[in-house]
Structures are given as structure tokens and as C-alpha cells.
Design a protein around this motif. Sequence first.
Motif, PDB file in Angstrom:
ATOM      1  N   ASN A 198       0.840  -1.183   0.000  1.00  0.00           N
ATOM      2  CA  ASN A 198       0.000   0.000   0.000  1.00  0.00           C
ATOM      3  C   ASN A 198       0.885   1.247   0.000  1.00  0.00           C
ATOM      4  O   ASN A 198       2.107   1.160   0.172  1.00  0.00           O
ATOM      5  N   PHE A 199       0.307   2.393  -0.172  1.00  0.00           N
ATOM      6  CA  PHE A 199       1.011   3.672  -0.141  1.00  0.00           C
ATOM      7  C   PHE A 199      -0.045   4.707   0.195  1.00  0.00           C
ATOM      8  O   PHE A 199      -1.110   4.724  -0.411  1.00  0.00           O
ATOM      9  N   ARG A 200       0.223   5.539   1.189  1.00  0.00           N
ATOM     10  CA  ARG A 200      -0.811   6.488   1.581  1.00  0.00           C
ATOM     11  C   ARG A 200      -0.237   7.871   1.893  1.00  0.00           C
ATOM     12  O   ARG A 200       0.933   8.013   2.243  1.00  0.00           O
ATOM     13  N   ILE A 201      -1.053   8.872   1.767  1.00  0.00           N
ATOM     14  CA  ILE A 201      -0.707  10.234   2.149  1.00  0.00           C
ATOM     15  C   ILE A 201      -1.365  10.483   3.508  1.00  0.00           C
ATOM     16  O   ILE A 201      -2.389   9.882   3.826  1.00  0.00           O
ATOM     17  N   TYR A 202      -0.741  11.308   4.341  1.00  0.00           N
ATOM     18  CA  TYR A 202      -1.339  11.555   5.659  1.00  0.00           C
ATOM     19  C   TYR A 202      -1.035  12.975   6.120  1.00  0.00           C
ATOM     20  O   TYR A 202      -0.114  13.612   5.620  1.00  0.00           O
ATOM     21  N   GLN A 206      -0.808  19.511   7.301  1.00  0.00           N
ATOM     22  CA  GLN A 206      -0.968  19.652   8.752  1.00  0.00           C
ATOM     23  C   GLN A 206       0.175  19.037   9.542  1.00  0.00           C
ATOM     24  O   GLN A 206       0.070  18.888  10.760  1.00  0.00           O
ATOM     25  N   HIS A 207       1.243  18.658   8.898  1.00  0.00           N
ATOM     26  CA  HIS A 207       2.305  17.959   9.627  1.00  0.00           C
ATOM     27  C   HIS A 207       3.080  18.941  10.514  1.00  0.00           C
ATOM     28  O   HIS A 207       3.422  20.033  10.096  1.00  0.00           O
ATOM     29  N   GLN A 208       3.366  18.488  11.733  1.00  0.00           N
ATOM     30  CA  GLN A 208       4.030  19.355  12.713  1.00  0.00           C
ATOM     31  C   GLN A 208       5.483  19.687  12.334  1.00  0.00           C
ATOM     32  O   GLN A 208       6.116  20.509  12.995  1.00  0.00           O
ATOM     33  N   HIS A 209       5.993  19.064  11.290  1.00  0.00           N
ATOM     34  CA  HIS A 209       7.349  19.421  10.844  1.00  0.00           C
ATOM     35  C   HIS A 209       7.363  20.666   9.949  1.00  0.00           C
ATOM     36  O   HIS A 209       8.432  21.189   9.635  1.00  0.00           O
ATOM     37  N   PRO A 226       5.374  30.699   3.343  1.00  0.00           N
ATOM     38  CA  PRO A 226       4.969  29.333   3.741  1.00  0.00           C
ATOM     39  C   PRO A 226       5.184  28.309   2.631  1.00  0.00           C
ATOM     40  O   PRO A 226       4.887  28.562   1.457  1.00  0.00           O
ATOM     41  N   VAL A 227       5.682  27.156   3.030  1.00  0.00           N
ATOM     42  CA  VAL A 227       5.962  26.090   2.064  1.00  0.00           C
ATOM     43  C   VAL A 227       4.794  25.104   2.039  1.00  0.00           C
ATOM     44  O   VAL A 227       3.982  25.058   2.953  1.00  0.00           O
ATOM     45  N   THR A 228       4.742  24.332   0.960  1.00  0.00           N
ATOM     46  CA  THR A 228       3.825  23.192   0.925  1.00  0.00           C
ATOM     47  C   THR A 228       4.650  21.952   1.209  1.00  0.00           C
ATOM     48  O   THR A 228       5.647  21.689   0.529  1.00  0.00           O
ATOM     49  N   PHE A 229       4.235  21.233   2.240  1.00  0.00           N
ATOM     50  CA  PHE A 229       4.996  20.049   2.651  1.00  0.00           C
ATOM     51  C   PHE A 229       4.018  18.882   2.830  1.00  0.00           C
ATOM     52  O   PHE A 229       3.092  18.965   3.644  1.00  0.00           O
ATOM     53  N   SER A 230       4.202  17.848   2.040  1.00  0.00           N
ATOM     54  CA  SER A 230       3.309  16.689   2.092  1.00  0.00           C
ATOM     55  C   SER A 230       4.044  15.481   2.621  1.00  0.00           C
ATOM     56  O   SER A 230       5.251  15.338   2.410  1.00  0.00           O
ATOM     57  N   THR A 231       3.316  14.596   3.283  1.00  0.00           N
ATOM     58  CA  THR A 231       3.942  13.405   3.852  1.00  0.00           C
ATOM     59  C   THR A 231       3.182  12.159   3.438  1.00  0.00           C
ATOM     60  O   THR A 231       1.960  12.111   3.498  1.00  0.00           O
ATOM     61  N   HIS A 232       3.949  11.179   3.008  1.00  0.00           N
ATOM     62  CA  HIS A 232       3.391   9.907   2.542  1.00  0.00           C
ATOM     63  C   HIS A 232       4.061   8.772   3.295  1.00  0.00           C
ATOM     64  O   HIS A 232       5.227   8.878   3.693  1.00  0.00           O
TER      65      HIS A 232
END
Lengths: 344, 344, 344, 344
Positions: A198-202, A206-209, A226-232
Motif C-alpha cells: 500500500n502507499f498512503r498520504i497523511y 498539517q504535519h508538525q514538521h 509558507p511552504v507546501t509540505f506533504s507526507t506519505h
Amino acid sequence: MKVAVIGTTGYGGGELIRILHNHPIFRIHSIHSTREEMPITEEFPHLENIFEDSLKKVDSEKIAEDADLVFLATPSGVSGKLAQQFYGKDIQIVDLSGDLRIKSAEEYQKWYKHDCVNEETLADAVYGLSEWNRENIINARLLANPGCYPTAALLGLGPVVAAGLIEPTGIIIDGKSGVSGAGKSLSKTTAFAEMNDNFRIYKVNQHQHIPEIEQQLKLWDGHITPVTFSTHLIPITRGIMTTAYVQLKKELTTAEVIELYQETYLNHPFVRVRKENQYPSVKEVCGSNFCDIGLNVDQRTGRLTIVSVIDNLMKGAAGQAVQNANLMNGIDEKAGLNFIPIYP
Amino acid sequence: MKVAVIGTTGYGGGELIRILHNHPIFRIHSIHSTREEMPITEEFPHLENIFEDSLKKVDSEKIAEDADLVFLATPSGVSGKLAQQFYGKDIQIVDLSGDLRIKSAEEYQKWYKHDCVNEETLADAVYGLSEWNRENIINARLLANPGCYPTAALLGLGPVVAAGLIEPTGIIIDGKSGVSGAGKSLSKTTAFAEMNDNFRIYKVNQHQHIPEIEQQLKLWDGHITPVTFSTHLIPITRGIMTTAYVQLKKELTTAEVIELYQETYLNHPFVRVRKENQYPSVKEVCGSNFCDIGLNVDQRTGRLTIVSVIDNLMKGAAGQAVQNANLMNGIDEKAGLNFIPIYP
Amino acid sequence: MKVAVIGTTGYGGGELIRILHNHPIFRIHSIHSTREEMPITEEFPHLENIFEDSLKKVDSEKIAEDADLVFLATPSGVSGKLAQQFYGKDIQIVDLSGDLRIKSAEEYQKWYKHDCVNEETLADAVYGLSEWNRENIINARLLANPGCYPTAALLGLGPVVAAGLIEPTGIIIDGKSGVSGAGKSLSKTTAFAEMNDNFRIYKVNQHQHIPEIEQQLKLWDGHITPVTFSTHLIPITRGIMTTAYVQLKKELTTAEVIELYQETYLNHPFVRVRKENQYPSVKEVCGSNFCDIGLNVDQRTGRLTIVSVIDNLMKGAAGQAVQNANLMNGIDEKAGLNFIPIYP
Amino acid sequence: MKVAVIGTTGYGGGELIRILHNHPIFRIHSIHSTREEMPITEEFPHLENIFEDSLKKVDSEKIAEDADLVFLATPSGVSGKLAQQFYGKDIQIVDLSGDLRIKSAEEYQKWYKHDCVNEETLADAVYGLSEWNRENIINARLLANPGCYPTAALLGLGPVVAAGLIEPTGIIIDGKSGVSGAGKSLSKTTAFAEMNDNFRIYKVNQHQHIPEIEQQLKLWDGHITPVTFSTHLIPITRGIMTTAYVQLKKELTTAEVIELYQETYLNHPFVRVRKENQYPSVKEVCGSNFCDIGLNVDQRTGRLTIVSVIDNLMKGAAGQAVQNANLMNGIDEKAGLNFIPIYP
């Protein structure tokens, strides 16, 4: 030098044991956890015959008396409280949580959803991005070890941001992490049958980093927005890759950018800049303290793609923590960290 | 209706068999491959007792005489030549390769590094993004089935681009794919011991799906400038996620964007738009023809994050090919495609 | 001491570099492969900035002159020929292939399907099961390093077979291996998309490790009859588990059997015998030279189940090879092998 | 025919929905769980737009009134109680748990560690090994669906045991299962970071499927003595392989054994016996109701190796449950089960 480890039964704590047990200068004096009196091998059978100490309760007075340095491998919320207990005592503190990283109490509360440590403690905490904050780290008594994603992203972005070569707006960082980054708490999301194949985005946007990354970027270039930062979540155990996209202010070739990076990191043994047309995969650093960086300028768009990989438990946590502890004590920063990536 | 499949021993070919064998209207009349005369079960033992036809050589005259429709599941370069052979004969053609997708011969040659099919054939080929080009698909005789990444990316970007809601410059698409997308050819990169517990980026700024994505985006909005499109390999077998980042022209809430998507795809059974704060993982579509989309507007940056997932062998290849073949023949587009995602 | 490595670009060769690079006594003097003149980092980018020697051609005269010890990490067939070239020269030889393990030329040819090395060379080769053949190993000039499966199976069976506690007929060994055990040659079977989320049996009753296991078992107990040994491929990179089933001659409790094992391996630091009701998983040894053993007597059947796990590239190949080289040279057998399993 | 499903939010329940939603005769009338009133899509987002019923509480009176057949996909302990509630009412019962399988209450309590259902209910329960107990299944009102491991092991052992061709003592079954077999409850053992790239043995000589296997073996051959049955966890989601080792009473070739199996399963569409030298891997059945069997006689030992693979959620649970429900109702046993294995 005698060191204590608190939060030993988590993945970060286990990795600290793996490093410290063979460290030439630091000696593990005591390990601590809320699960006191249990031999560590009950939680970590892989340590049998190697390191079999029992966990002790956390008595900050006693630890500060007995040890020279304490690693806090405890969760956010717990770490901050412990840091305040140790603060002012005769002991060096290296905190692996996010509790001491954000200088603005307001920002901290917004992203972490609970209260911050007191102002005084916070003011003294030094951000431990080893390659970029060395001068402060060597004099630190209280060290805020960087987050895993920020380490990868910032080591990748640092050279071009600090050199003022990119547009300060519109930075996109697409992060991908192995599941050990989520820690040892059980959750449906990280159960094997749910995450395998599987592979998911979360935590989208809203990530605290995010505030941690932005805080450091602004130190390099005050114009950063402000940057856009996504986490998968990747179905792997260890490893992080961040793929960052930035707009160059002027035309540069990939070769020129690589040269800048190689110069920047010339005296930094744990950052490896790849040759043109070569990009690191996460396995090429796993088990080690390296951060590998690949770079490509797209002439069609004038955008630079920056690929950084680290082992989230090493350079992203315990490895960088020991690197910082080395620096804080005038020891060779590589001491105890000569791990060769385990491949395959 | 009698259908022939060429290139049956690849992953796309195998998936076509899985779909067509139970299709209510299409009947597999013949399967073809360069490995003629071998029973398909020698390559695909999972088909024993189910479908045991032998492969035949490719004789385009005979196939065109016997069958009503031919699927080309052959590699780029081979497909184009076959399409030209079939072109003008009394047979419908659905090509799963990239050979007929790019309208500009120059662009094709630049990205695919070999020659294009002839102009006439190319001019008649209809791009088969089922949800967006339906009017042309229903009359097509020669169909260019979209690439896996473009399907995910374009279904995700379509609603806001076609509605003119985003800035036409600076679109970033970060793609991640399972390893079956690389096909069945052996390579070091896709060997188990190299790819397991690993994650890698590849073809940085050079993927041949870039012109395909841009061509369709420009049909929706002529102002679109070159996009940044990255591709990563996930250690999973099936599944693609694209995470796209775009700048909104005006302020919109996540709820408003979701509403637009739900309206756009109201009559499109294979696109599922997720509720606010819900994002699809790749497993939630695997084995099925669905494309699931999650959306989030970051109020801090004014950027929209678009998450799309598909099964690369289904909606990204064989599934969409059958969906298009259904449309070309006035059959319910869902015919033969009622697969429920296999979960977990 | 100067060591040479031949066959450096395979997984066994890469693991030798990982061990030897930090070894306190051995120093890598030269690395060799048929792909001469290429820097090793082209094959192993994870070694960048760590170890960047170039591969040299194999000139046995020169190697024997320059080095004190040579590791042959070459495939069966190649290793035997090289061993004969080095044999009689002033250099210690440690061969990781199966070419020198089987004392009967006839048996070798039956299972390996090609000719054996000459009698003289074979007669002098010492079988390097470190924990059981120490006396011969310390005087060896030519060492046949055990196979991965035999190492796990024999360390598990040794104590009860040597003590004459089990019936000599009907031994069943069910082996499971990670995919790196198949080496680096590409094959459909070991392609990611074929092996991921899969599990397969292979070489049923035909694995070339069968004669190696039986040869050693018969040294312990001459009454041993042919064993059943099965091999399965697990979708993991490293690690072997063998589950062995034997009939006890007389009633014994699990605790009694564990005690026997703990005594047997008391002075053997790389074998860890687990407590009652605890069984090792492969991850608990990965990256290290340990062999962990779990035991259970089933009172219903009088059968003993023996579970052994190793890292196939460490204790099953390069790790045990270095352990043997240490013994051959009077060095502490743990030298260079203080790897803590990497967990998780 | 109207069917109800209880225990819908587990993996077995989810798989029942996947099968029943497209079943030609059965229609899902209601789904039930302790988590009443929640739409099933909250637990299973992959069902959005496909099947969106809400869960209802379990009211056995009402269910028995409204539905013709109820599937119990509830855990052991819960199922037995529900079966007793439904027993005697006008509804067919198919229980997927182990609660009704063991005819001896004493044996049940010994292995399951809690009390059994009442004698009367137990006496009426029919063991649903579809291929071997058909005559009883077609008249059953209360069906005990077999366990996953027993299904694979028994379909593999049946032909030679029933034909009296093997020694009744010393049967060894080495089982390996994907992690979905452990169900959806969270545990450290089945967390991704613990199980990925790992392989472990569990419940050594203590698995509750042992009495189920022995009970059926003794029905075939009363001389059968206790078997050794081991269970291992593979880092895959779905799939079971059992490797069974038995001693032949007389000399037989592999070809002769294969012929026996092919004859035995001639009219059983879901069992596929492989040709000589071919062995099934678990992926070759995943997503389908097939059990594939590979066979090899070792002339050296006179032992037969039997390899069986199934999808634990299909033939090992929901698939066989529907197959049995078909048989109980005079429907083609393949109805609703024409799934082609999803490959790769």
C-alpha cells in the motif's frame, strides 16, 4: 563519558543503544523507561548476549548526578517536561522530540496542539542541524535534535536557499517516509495487513514538521513564504526521501548546482552529493548516518528538483543525536557512527 | 463480439485476459505473442483450468478478418507498427502503448527516442481518457489508451484546470508507482533484493509521460506552461498515486473544491471523490477500475493538493482499455469491470 | 594483514567490504572482478565516500604475492578453479562457494552438475562450520565456508545429533530464505513484481545443500539416513529460517533440551539459544553474525522442533567467512564482527 | 435468497461483501456488527459508491425472520454463542469461526481455552470441507466452515491418506500464512515495522488448528497418530502455503501420485493439481477460491512432499463459505466465485 537514555523501548531508543554500545567515548550508564525493572531484552530480544541492562525509573536528580549526558528519546509532550526537569542541572541534554525545536511558543501550540516548555528553557535550546548550526552546537548544553523530515528537506534545500539562488515563494516539498517513523504505538494505519503493498498520504498540510522547516529556511532567507509540505507513508521499515521543487532565480545548469552542493558539504562527512544523472535510493543510506542528495535542473521550467534520502532512525534521529553529542563534547563527529549502509 | 489480444504475455496482456474472460459481450477469440504456440498457462500458471488457449503468431490480415476488435498490449515501438498494419482494415484498434498518444511527431520523437507512426494514422487516433473525451471515443476506430501516470494526474487535475481555477504556471506533479508499471523485462532496478524495502526516484524530468500530460492540460487551458513531473518507484506490485500541487487563482475552501469535483464526476462511475479530510490509499482501488481523488486547500499558501490513486494495470491500462472498448461499441462502460477493490 | 577479495560485485562481496572495511586487523589490499577497472562505487553507490577502490583483474600470481589472504566470493564453478590456482601458493584461501565443501567428488557432481576440483585440493579443504570444526579451522590454509542453509540447519541440529539423542532416520528440514540468497543474477522468479507479496517453494528435493547437510550430520552420527530438505523463498531481502523436525529417542522436556544447547554453545558468542517459549524471528539477527535458536518438544508426538535463524549474507556467508579467517589467524573470532542486529 | 452477514467489519466479513455483492443468487439483505449504525464505508472506504449499507445491531430473531441464510464472520467464542441463538430457527447458518468444527468438547476446550457450544448444536454442525464432505454439506442447516490452514493441509493430504498410501505416523505439516490471517486486532507482532522484511514462527505445537486437522485425517484413516503442525508468519497480506511431509508405504513415482490427485479432484473445479516439476506459489491463487497443489516424491527417502496454496480469505474463509452456501442450496458451487487470481 557516562550517558543515560530515557525512552529506551521505542525505535529511537533502540537505535541509540545500537550506536552507543560500540561508541569509543560514550558509555551507557543507565537506561530508563516507564516500564521500569524490565530487562531491555524483553522488549528487544535482538539485544540478547549483547546488552542486557534493566530499565530503571526516571529519577532526574539521580540521573543528573550519575551521568554526564542524557538522551531523551521520549514522545513530544513528555520530552519537554523532562527537559525542564534536567535544565539547569549539571548534565548535557539531547532531546530527540519536537518539544524544543520551535522558537515561537504560539507556533508550537498551533501545530503540536499542547503547551510548550517555558520560555527560558526554550531560549537556551540549540537546534541541532549538525551541518548548519555547528558553531552553536559545540557550546550547547540543551540540544533540540531535528525532526526526520526536516533533516532530509533542510540538508537538501540549504545550499540554494542560503545562497539566495531560488525564489522564496512556492517551495514544494513532497516527503515519503518508512513506517518506523510513526513509532511503536499500534494503529490501524500502520498494521501490516493495511500498509503492506500500500502507499498512503497523511496529515495533508498539517504535519508538525512544517513550522520546523520554515523556521530554518527563514534563517537562511528572510523572504521565504509558507511552504507546501506533504507526507506519505511507504511500505518500508526505515528511510525517508524528500523530493523538493524550487524555482531558480537565474539559469543554472545541473552541473553548476552540483558543484555548489559539493563545495557546501565539502567538510561534512555525512552528506554525500551525487554526480549528475545519479539519484540516491533510500536503501543506499539505511543503517548509516548519511544523507545523500541528488540534483536536477529542468531547463524547460527553470525548476530545480532536489532529492534527499536519510535513514529516519539514524540521521533522522539517533544518529544525528550522537553526532551532535560528539560535537558538544569536542569529539570527532564521526565517533561511533562509522556504519556502512547495509546493502541490500 | 470477438476480440484479439496481442502482447498477451505481459502484465497488461494478463490483465486484459482477467477482464475479458468474464466480460458479458466481448469474447476472447485469439491471443497473440511473438512466443507463438505456447499455451498461455506456461507464462501464467494462475490461469490453469480457467483459460488455456495457446498463443498464435501475429497475422494482421487473419486477425482483422476473424476479430472485431484488437487490443495491442505491446511495447512502444511495436504497437505503432501494428497499429499501422491494422489501420484501414475492418477492425477496431485499442492500443495500450504510448505510440498513438502524442499528436506532435516532433514531441514524440524527442521523448520516445524513436520514430512516430505515419501522420494519417496519428491524426485518426483518439485519446482515450474515458471521462473527458467520451464524445470522440464513442466514434473512434483507433484508440490511444492513456498512460498510467497521465490517467491519475489528469483525472486529478481536470476539474480545476478545465474550470480555469488555477494558475497555468508552476504545476508540480509528484508521481509514485508500483513496480508492475515497469513491465516484465528484467532489470537490476526492479529485482526484488534491490527494490524491496527501498524507494527510488527515476527518469527525473525525463519521463515520456510528460508530453502526454501537457498535451491534455493545454486542451483544457491553452495557457498552461511546462509542468514538473517526477516519478518514483514504490515497493508495491500495483498502484499509482500522483500528488499534484497547484496555485489557486482565487480563494476557495476545500469543501468548495470537493463540490466541483463531485459535480464534474457525477455521471462517471469509476471516479470517486473523497469527503473532506479523507484521502485514498492505493490499496483502496487495487484490482478495480476506480480512480479515487482526495483534495485539500492549504489556506496558508493558497495551494491545492490533489491526490489521485489508480491501479496502474486497471484504470491505468487494461481496465480503461476495456472501458473505452465498451464506449466504442455502445455498451455500458461498466460492462466486465464490476471488480470490487481487493482489500486488504 | 592484507586481504584480497575476488567476486566483489556480488552480494557476498559487498558484505565482505562492509565487514572488512572496519576490521581491526585485516586491511583490504585489493578487490577483483571480471569487470576490472570499474570503481566499486559504480556497482555499489552506497559505498561512496567510504570505500572507492577500483576493481582489478584476477591475477593469482600477483594476488598471492601481495596479499596474505584471499576471499573467493565467486560462483560455484569459478571458485573451484580459482582455489586450484591459489592452492600451494603462499596465501590463505577462504572460499564462500560450494566448490570445496563436498568431500565426495561423485556426490558433488551429482548435485552441482559439473566437475569437482582435483582430489588433492579437495582433501586439504577444511569445512568452516566455525562452532563445530574449530580445531581444524585454526590450522587451515584452504577453507570451505559453509552454505547459508547448512549453517542454520546444522547449528540447530548439531547438539542433539552429536549427543545421539534423536532417531537417525526421518529428519525433516523446512528451509525459508530471503531473496538475496539467490544472488544478483536477474531472473523472472526474483523480479520484484513476481516475488513481492508472494511465497514460493523451489528446487524441491533437489537443492545442492542437501549433500552438505548430510555429510556433516553423518560425521556426528554415522547412522543418519537421507534427510528431507525443502527450500522456500520469502519476500524479504536478508534472512534464513530453518525449521527442523526430529524424533527424540527418549522423553525429554523442552527445558532439558534448551539446557543442552546452552551448554553446547556456552563459549560460542555467535550462537544464542532462546529461553523456553521464545522463538527468534529473522529480523532479530539481520545485519549481524548471530545464529539464534528456539526449541520446543511436543509431548504429544515426542518430536523436537528446532528453529534457527541467521542473516544469510552474514553468518550464512561473509560473516562466517571473516569469523573463520579470524580463527585461521589466531585473532579473536569476534574481531570486526561486533554488528548489533539492525532492528527494526 | 436473502443473506445476512454478522461480523462485517473484519477481513472475513469484508471478503464476504466482495463476493456476495456480485453473487447471482444471494442478495445481501443486512450487515451486522457491534459497531451498529455506522456506514460500512467508514470501515471500508474501498466500498464507496459500490456498497454503502449501514451496520445494524445483531437481533437474531429479526435476522432469522428476514433472511434465509446468515454468515457468522465473528471471532471464536462469539460465533458459538450466535450459532446457538440461531440454531433451531428458520435460517441456514454458515459459521466461519472454529467454534463448531471440533466434535469433541474436551478437545475444543483444550485448544481453544474456553467452553464449547452445547452438545446438540455441535452434533448437528456439518464440517464444510467442500470437496470431501459434499454429501453432508448439501443437507446441512448449520455449517462449520473449515479453518484456513486445515483447508490447505487437508486438501493436500486427503488423496493419499484416504487411499491408505502413507504411514499413519510421523506426518509433518509446515504451514506459512500471510498476516491477514491474524485478523484485524492490533498487535505488536503484526505491526508493519515489526513484520516487514521479517519472518517468524508462532504458537509452536500449540495452534488450535491441530485438532481440526487430526479429526479429519482420522476420518480418512483411523490409524493416524498426532501430527506435527507448525505455523509461520510471512510478510505478505494474503495467502497460505502448507508443505506436508509424509512417508509412502510403498514405492510410487511422482507421476503416479499426481495421477491419483488429478483423478481425486477431477470434478472439483477449485482444486488444481500441478504437473510434474511445477509447484504453485501463493500469488497464483490470490483473490480466487482455488487451492493449487504440487507434489514430489523423493526417491532417496521414499517421502512425499505436498505443497498446497490458498488465499486464506477466500478458499480459507469467505470463498469456501460461499461455496458451501451454494452447495447447501443446490446452486452451482462456482456461483459468485468466478474470480481469476489477480496476478501479479
